[in-house]
Scaffold this motif. Structure first.
Motif, short mmCIF file in Angstrom:
data_model
loop_
_atom_site.label_atom_id
_atom_site.label_comp_id
_atom_site.label_asym_id
_atom_site.label_seq_id
_atom_site.Cartn_x
_atom_site.Cartn_y
_atom_site.Cartn_z
N LYS A 67 0.90 -1.23 -0.09
CA LYS A 67 0.17 0.10 -0.13
C LYS A 67 0.82 1.02 -0.11
CE LYS A 67 -3.66 -2.30 2.42
NZ LYS A 67 -4.68 -2.33 3.91
N ASN A 113 2.18 4.69 1.10
CA ASN A 113 2.34 5.19 2.38
C ASN A 113 1.70 6.63 2.68
OD1 ASN A 113 3.51 4.81 5.10
ND2 ASN A 113 5.63 5.38 4.71
N LYS A 114 0.42 6.38 2.89
CA LYS A 114 -0.38 7.62 3.25
C LYS A 114 -0.48 7.94 4.65
CE LYS A 114 -2.91 7.69 -1.04
NZ LYS A 114 -4.20 7.18 -1.66
N LEU A 115 -0.62 8.97 5.21
CA LEU A 115 -0.59 9.35 6.32
C LEU A 115 -2.25 10.11 6.54
CD1 LEU A 115 2.66 11.51 6.91
CD2 LEU A 115 2.23 9.39 7.84
N ASN A 116 -2.78 9.62 7.61
CA ASN A 116 -4.12 10.17 7.95
C ASN A 116 -3.90 11.70 8.41
OD1 ASN A 116 -3.64 10.14 10.74
ND2 ASN A 116 -4.59 8.26 10.60
N LYS A 117 -5.20 12.41 8.67
CA LYS A 117 -5.05 13.76 8.80
C LYS A 117 -4.37 13.88 10.31
CE LYS A 117 -8.09 17.78 9.00
NZ LYS A 117 -9.47 18.19 9.19
N GLN A 118 -4.82 13.08 11.10
CA GLN A 118 -4.16 13.23 12.30
C GLN A 118 -2.87 12.89 12.61
OE1 GLN A 118 -5.88 10.42 15.32
NE2 GLN A 118 -5.01 11.38 17.06
N GLN A 119 -2.23 12.16 11.73
CA GLN A 119 -0.56 12.11 11.60
C GLN A 119 -0.09 13.09 11.06
OE1 GLN A 119 -0.97 8.18 9.49
NE2 GLN A 119 -0.13 7.06 11.19
N GLU A 154 -1.05 16.19 11.24
CA GLU A 154 -0.96 17.20 12.13
C GLU A 154 0.02 17.11 13.22
OE1 GLU A 154 -5.26 17.53 13.61
OE2 GLU A 154 -5.76 18.44 11.89
#
Length: 202
Positions: free
Chosen positions: A161, A163-169, A171
């Motif tokens: 996959k 390597n995507k960071l979510n919004k919280q990560q 911030e």
């Protein structure tokens, strides 16, 4: 794909064999007929101890081992006897039986080779030709099956996959960077002397 039956007729047409070996082979043949394969094997083995080059004892012993489901030992005996004999008819039958014993062990490559050797000696051996064709077909099926399984394994492997960071990560990462920057700024401010002020108060 049964091995060729025992050599019984040759026993009496070869007077060069000693009476003792004839007796032991005869004893083995009788046990074989009664499906007492262990006893048959022992009798043939005894005959081979007296005359290790006795092809008939080897041939019959190989058949008894085959009937006793000792396919690996049978193939070895057939192979050794085939190397020893100069009788082409006997050699082709030994190699054919070796092929059958190898087929039972699923050693397709080796059994194919044994059937080919048989046919080189006796081109009119229909059983060897049929068994060779069966073994080649089985080998082809195995190769296709292996290729299919390998393809399925490749398809079923989880794809890496991105390597995507979510919004919280994102911030948290920005906060950590800002904090590092602030600390660095504070450190620099403490070290730098205030302009316009002398070093010493006179």
């Amino acid at each position: 794909m049964k091995p060729i039956p025992l050599y019984l007729m040759l026993l009496f047409s070869l007077p060069a064999f000693s009476q003792d070996i004839n007796r032991l082979i005869g004893k083995g043949n009788e046990a074989y007929r009664l499906q007492q394969y262990e006893e048959a094997i022992m009798a043939y083995k005894e005959a081979l101890e007296t005359d290790p080059n006795n092809v008939i004892a080897s041939y019959n012993m190989g058949n008894a081992l085959f009937k006793d489901k000792k396919y690996e030992e049978a193939a070895t005996i057939f192979d050794k006897a085939a190397r020893r004999t100069t009788d082409k008819r006997m050699q082709s039958q030994l190699l054919y039986n070796k092929g059958v014993a190898l087929t039972q062990q699923k050693k397709l490559e080796e059994s194919i080779d044994a059937y080919k050797q048989t046919l080189r000696i006796n081109t009119s051996d229909t059983l060897a030709r049929e068994n060779l064709q069966r073994a080649l077909n089985e080998q082809k099926q195995q190769q296709q099956q292996n290729q299919k399984e390998q393809k399925e394994q490749r398809e079923n492997q989880p794809k890496p996959k991105p390597n995507k960071l979510n919004k919280q990560q994102v911030e948290q990462l920005l906060k950590a960077l800002e904090e590092q920057e602030r600390k660095l700024h504070d450190k620099m401010m403490k070290k730098a002397p205030v302009s316009g002020q002398p070093d010493k108060d006179w």
